[in-house]
Scaffold this motif. Structure first.
Motif, PDB file in Angstrom:
ATOM      1  N   ASP A  78     -49.719 -65.564  17.414  1.00  0.00           N
ATOM      2  CA  ASP A  78     -51.296 -65.677  17.536  1.00  0.00           C
ATOM      3  C   ASP A  78     -52.480 -65.378  17.712  1.00  0.00           C
ATOM      4  N   TYR A  79     -52.436 -64.660  18.534  1.00  0.00           N
ATOM      5  CA  TYR A  79     -53.450 -63.752  18.986  1.00  0.00           C
ATOM      6  C   TYR A  79     -53.656 -64.542  20.528  1.00  0.00           C
ATOM      7  N   THR A  80     -53.767 -65.836  20.349  1.00  0.00           N
ATOM      8  CA  THR A  80     -54.041 -66.811  21.564  1.00  0.00           C
ATOM      9  C   THR A  80     -53.433 -66.598  22.744  1.00  0.00           C
ATOM     10  N   CYS A  81     -52.174 -67.039  22.734  1.00  0.00           N
ATOM     11  CA  CYS A  81     -51.506 -67.135  24.133  1.00  0.00           C
ATOM     12  C   CYS A  81     -50.945 -65.770  25.340  1.00  0.00           C
ATOM     13  N   CYS A  84     -50.053 -63.242  24.358  1.00  0.00           N
ATOM     14  CA  CYS A  84     -50.995 -62.199  23.528  1.00  0.00           C
ATOM     15  C   CYS A  84     -52.238 -61.547  23.884  1.00  0.00           C
ATOM     16  N   CYS A  92     -45.252 -63.797  21.921  1.00  0.00           N
ATOM     17  CA  CYS A  92     -46.466 -64.423  21.563  1.00  0.00           C
ATOM     18  C   CYS A  92     -45.196 -65.867  21.580  1.00  0.00           C
ATOM     19  N   VAL A  93     -45.002 -67.073  22.411  1.00  0.00           N
ATOM     20  CA  VAL A  93     -45.605 -68.807  22.166  1.00  0.00           C
ATOM     21  C   VAL A  93     -45.365 -68.828  20.854  1.00  0.00           C
TER      22      VAL A  93
HETATM   23 ZN   LIG Z   1     -49.149 -65.633  21.379  1.00  0.00          ZN
END
Ligand SMILES: [Zn+2]
Length: 332
Positions: A78-81, A84, A92-93
């Protein structure tokens, strides 16, 4: 084979590809047999590995353009958790893999995040589409196992089981790049001969010889520094018995079964490390693609099938006949 709706129009941060070739991994067999805990929507599209030509891009995408030839990293993050943000995209979750958690590459069209594509390096002779498709999953997985997790050093002994498998074979080649000495096993003398040609220092036929005995003899009773595991139940006990003091086992799965029995006494007394590893992060993916561009780690190919004979490709993988990668050609 079913006709399915076209891959969705690329949204922000996404690209759509005309897939030229896909390649199989043991993961695809696990998916066919059903992965517990994952609910599939049918028709489900298999295939983690693929390569193709960009046909259209989301509104904010500028790093690739229609017509670009790209490799696909099968791991979707997701490039946000928090993981990441720390650069560990395979932790990544929301981590998922094409063909397992998302529609896969065994299709004419595929929409993926632009984070997941990199330009196909120019090689001489050029990579075929099947070679390009066969590169990503095993190379990324083996790179993280050998370089990041096990941190194999020059002069160390590494044992790789079942050298016909893509991860084992690639792990062997990466361990050789790191300067290690590699012992490769297989039940096939023919595969062992190929393994020696591809860099194995010593080979052991695990059908006709006891690997623990051979490893002890080869290393002066010492054992190996690192065992590369993805076989699981059948080999786990012997993997532990092959380790030198302070040795590491690095595993990315268990093709013969998931439940491993570990005697805690040698584990603590000899101070072994058991290292899990899954796929790799974006930096590792860039690094393996860079190495490919330098002529290293070009995939070893076993067989290529046209899309309509994909079932035969799966059957070959299931029988374990392959030495290297099995690919499926999707476009002419
Ligand atoms: Zn992630």
């Amino acid at each position: 084979m079913a006709n399915v709706p076209d891959a969705p129009d690329p949204g922000p941060g996404e690209v759509r590809l005309a897939v030229q070739a896909a390649a199989l991994n043991h993961l695809d067999l696990f998916v066919v047999e059903g992965v517990p805990g994952i609910s599939y929507r049918f028709p489900h599209i298999l295939g983690a590995d693929g390569a193709g030509v960009v046909t259209d891009v989301g509104s904010d995408v500028s790093s690739v353009r229609p017509g670009d030839r790209v490799l696909v990293n099968p791991g979707i993050s997701d490039y946000t958790c928090e993981f990441c943000r720390a650069g560990e995209h395979s932790l990544c979750v929301q981590y998922g893999i094409l063909g397992e958690h998302h529609p896969g590459t065994l299709a004419e069209r595929l929409t993926v995040p632009v984070h997941n594509v990199l330009p196909l390096p120019l090689l001489d002779p050029p990579l075929s589409w099947c070679e390009a498709a066969a590169f990503s999953l095993v190379t990324l997985t083996a790179w993280r196992m050998i370089m990041t997790r096990a941190q194999v050093k020059a002069g160390e002994w590494v044992l790789a089981w079942g050298i016909g498998g893509g991860v084992s074979l690639t792990a062997m080649r990466i361990a050789k790049l790191a300067g290690a000495r590699v012992i490769a096993t297989s039940s096939s003398d023919e595969k062992l001969e190929r393994a020696r040609a591809l860099g194995a220092d010593v080979t052991v036929n695990h059908r006709t010889h006891r690997v623990v005995t051979e490893v002890r003899a080869l290393t002066g009773k010492r054992g190996v520094d690192v065992v590369v595991e993805n076989v699981g139940e059948v080999t786990w006990g012997d993997s532990l018995r092959c380790l030198a003091k302070g040795g590491r086992i690095v595993t990315c799965g268990g093709t013969t079964g998931p439940k491993l029995v570990t005697d805690v006494r040698p584990l603590f007394w000899h101070q072994f490390s058991i290292l899990g590893s899954t796929m790799g992060n974006a930096a590792e993916y860039r690094e393996v693609v860079r190495r490919l561009g330098e002529g290293q780690l070009r995939p070893v190919m076993d067989a290529e099938f046209p899309l309509e004979r994909t079932r035969e490709a799966f059957e070959r993988l299931k029988r374990g006949e392959q030495m290297g990668k099995i690919a499926v050609k999707i476009a002419d």
